[in-house]
Design a protein around this motif. Structure first.
Motif, PDB file in Angstrom:
ATOM      1  N   GLY A 125       0.830  -1.187   0.000  1.00  0.00           N
ATOM      2  CA  GLY A 125       0.000   0.000   0.000  1.00  0.00           C
ATOM      3  C   GLY A 125       0.869   1.243   0.000  1.00  0.00           C
ATOM      4  N   HIS A 181      -2.980   8.111  -1.348  1.00  0.00           N
ATOM      5  CA  HIS A 181      -3.027   7.220  -0.187  1.00  0.00           C
ATOM      6  C   HIS A 181      -4.035   6.117  -0.451  1.00  0.00           C
ATOM      7  N   TYR A 182      -3.607   4.870  -0.281  1.00  0.00           N
ATOM      8  CA  TYR A 182      -4.457   3.736  -0.629  1.00  0.00           C
ATOM      9  C   TYR A 182      -3.966   2.502   0.113  1.00  0.00           C
ATOM     10  N   SER A 183      -4.832   1.498   0.216  1.00  0.00           N
ATOM     11  CA  SER A 183      -4.433   0.156   0.626  1.00  0.00           C
ATOM     12  C   SER A 183      -4.865  -0.793  -0.484  1.00  0.00           C
ATOM     13  N   ASP A 198      -7.277  -2.932  -0.054  1.00  0.00           N
ATOM     14  CA  ASP A 198      -8.665  -3.322   0.193  1.00  0.00           C
ATOM     15  C   ASP A 198      -9.424  -2.121   0.754  1.00  0.00           C
ATOM     16  N   ASP A 199      -9.583  -1.099  -0.070  1.00  0.00           N
ATOM     17  CA  ASP A 199     -10.295   0.096   0.352  1.00  0.00           C
ATOM     18  C   ASP A 199     -11.780  -0.046   0.056  1.00  0.00           C
ATOM     19  N   LYS A 211     -16.355   4.555   3.422  1.00  0.00           N
ATOM     20  CA  LYS A 211     -16.320   4.867   4.849  1.00  0.00           C
ATOM     21  C   LYS A 211     -17.499   4.196   5.559  1.00  0.00           C
ATOM     22  N   PRO A 260      -5.751  -1.632   5.874  1.00  0.00           N
ATOM     23  CA  PRO A 260      -6.904  -0.896   5.342  1.00  0.00           C
ATOM     24  C   PRO A 260      -7.644  -0.181   6.468  1.00  0.00           C
ATOM     25  N   GLY A 261      -8.164   1.009   6.148  1.00  0.00           N
ATOM     26  CA  GLY A 261      -8.776   1.835   7.184  1.00  0.00           C
ATOM     27  C   GLY A 261      -9.874   1.138   7.953  1.00  0.00           C
ATOM     28  N   TRP A 262     -10.657   0.298   7.290  1.00  0.00           N
ATOM     29  CA  TRP A 262     -11.783  -0.359   7.979  1.00  0.00           C
ATOM     30  C   TRP A 262     -11.331  -1.353   9.042  1.00  0.00           C
ATOM     31  N   SER A 294      -9.464   4.800   9.228  1.00  0.00           N
ATOM     32  CA  SER A 294      -8.731   5.607   8.256  1.00  0.00           C
ATOM     33  C   SER A 294      -7.328   5.034   8.093  1.00  0.00           C
ATOM     34  N   LEU A 295      -6.705   5.316   6.944  1.00  0.00           N
ATOM     35  CA  LEU A 295      -5.304   4.964   6.769  1.00  0.00           C
ATOM     36  C   LEU A 295      -4.413   5.815   7.666  1.00  0.00           C
TER      37      LEU A 295
END
Length: 472
Positions: A117, A125-127, A129-130, A133, A176-178, A184-185
């Motif tokens: 990522g 900014h990314y992963s 598995d985004d 929200k 991943p943010g979740w 969030s990242l």
């Protein structure tokens, strides 16, 4: 008393080795860098061995052997890969990769690190598995390494084509943010319910990267786990959390999948050896941890030995440091890099040594958050593709070009504040000694091995690499 042959650390004709009747045939190759840049990893006149060993000689003892080397190199970040793929012509790209990863006259980089990522040196900014929200994806239905396929993996694959021995390490900056407490990242820690999905996320990353570029040799579960950056991906994970993730989830997940990728803990600064020691004190985690990775931004390099002395079965890796405009390039950054990272980290058991960005542009980017004045090993002009070689290029080259994959560090005397050294025995039988003058005056010194010696002289902040063959 027989006069020593002294080769001076300067570029004038007066600095040639002294010729003596009856001297042994030249046997020692020499490469020199001086802080005035009169010589930059430049070959010098070869030296001759003399019989004996002066009392003040720096002794090299090939019988005393230490760690086996993986290699030296730098990280192929999103920024580095984007510049190489998008701001260079095919011919420029091929030439640069050969120069960095190819054998002499290339630097022979044999170790690199890729991000899982985004990092601060990404264009977004990314992963992998985004999701929107508030949504989650515990089954990883949306998992995809597509962002890495754009520039990073093609660059790594091309580097491995140049150097098939290239070892690859990967590190996430954030789950991943979740999966996180911050949703969030940016900032936050890993939710306990996400330990198993995060292990699967990393396992799938390893498998998909390997399908694209070949084996992934090492993985750290989190870059800088004791830091939550304000404006780029990051994630705090305590030693207790890392131990549980590795021992209960990631290690077993890799084992079930038959992965040979070795797990490294910490991947953060020298100032907190208690962190990796805490993970290694957990038996379930320790059985899956192959080594400890270190960064340079706080603390002292001796921390590597402190942890290794307590866990001699675990490898030591130095995995990130950046040069930058906060210090004068010559001689300050040059001198610090060669003393601390090349000599210091290997004398403190590092098997692999990495700088941060392989390449950045003339504006120290591209980046999104984080460091705005970091240097790459090289700078690539974003308009012309032309390459500038930074001090770190020469510091690393003094080791990477000459120390082969599988070399072993051997004993050599080092005089703190004077002539500081590190030595290696290559698989082909050659010896390599790197010497740096950390003093304030010109220094003359003999080097002795196996009942013979040669002599040299180095200016302050100058370094020389010497290579010779086993006398047998």
């Amino acid at each position: 008393m027989r006069m020593l042959a002294l080769s001076l650390a300067c570029a004038s004709a007066a600095c040639a080795p002294v010729e003596r009747p009856g001297a042994a045939p030249a046997a020692v190759e020499v490469w020199l860098t001086t802080p005035d840049k009169a010589a930059l990893l430049a070959p010098q006149a070869p030296l001759a061995f003399e019989p004996g060993a002066p009392a003040d000689a720096i002794m090299v003892d090939p019988a005393k052997r230490y760690q086996r080397m993986v290699g030296f190199g730098a990280s192929i970040t999103d920024a580095s890969a984007w510049l190489i793929q998008k701001r260079m012509t095919a011919a420029q790209r091929e030439k640069l990769l050969a120069e960095l990863f190819g054998p002499a006259p290339g630097l022979n980089f044999a170790f690199t690190r890729l991000t899982v990522g985004a990092s601060d040196f990404s264009l977004s900014h990314y992963s992998y598995d985004d999701v929107a929200k508030g949504q989650t994806d515990p089954g990883l239905a949306h998992f995809s390494i597509a962002p890495a396929r754009a520039e990073v993996l093609p660059t790594a694959k091309a580097a491995r084509a140049v150097n098939p021995q290239l070892a690859v390490m990967i590190s996430p900056w954030s789950a991943p943010g979740w999966m996180k407490t911050s949703d969030s990242l940016i900032k936050g820690s890993l939710r306990e319910a996400a330990y198993a999905p995060f292990a699967t996320y990393l396992r799938r990353t390893v498998q998909d990267f390997a399908a694209a570029i070949g084996p992934i040799d090492y993985l750290s579960i989190q870059n800088e786990p004791d830091f939550e950056p304000e404006n780029y991906p990051g994630m705090r994970l305590s030693a207790a959390q890392r131990a549980r993730i590795i021992g209960d989830h990631l290690g077993p997940e890799f084992a079930r999948a038959g992965l040979k990728t070795r797990i490294l803990d910490w991947d953060h600064n020298w100032d907190q050896p208690a962190q990796p020691l805490g993970v290694l004190a957990d038996p379930a985690a320790a059985r899956h941890v192959a080594g400890v990775a270190w960064h340079c931004y706080n603390g002292d390099v001796a921390a590597q030995s402190e942890v290794r002395d307590r866990h001699p079965d675990k490898g030591v890796f130095f995995t990130e440091c950046s040069g930058g405009e906060w210090s004068k390039a010559w001689p300050d950054s040059w001198a610090w890099t060669i003393r601390t990272l090349i000599i210091g980290s290997t004398r403190n058991w590092a098997r692999g040594v990495l700088m941060w960005n392989l390449a950045l542009d003339e504006n120290f980017g591209p980046h999104l958050g984080g460091c705005g004045n970091c240097r790459g090993v090289v700078a690539i002009d974003s308009k012309t593709g032309e390459v500038t070689r930074n001090p770190e290029y020469y510091a690393f080259g003094h080791a990477s070009r000459f120390v082969a994959v599988g070399a072993q560090r051997i004993a050599s005397e080092s005089r703190p504040g004077g002539i500081e050294t590190v030595a290696f025995a290559n698989p082909d039988g050659s010896r390599v000694l790197l010497a740096f003058n950390a003093g304030k005056e010109m220094a003359a010194f003999p080097v002795a091995e196996s009942g013979r010696y040669f002599a040299y002289r180095l200016a302050p902040n100058a370094a020389a690499t010497f290579r010779w063959r086993d006398p047998r």
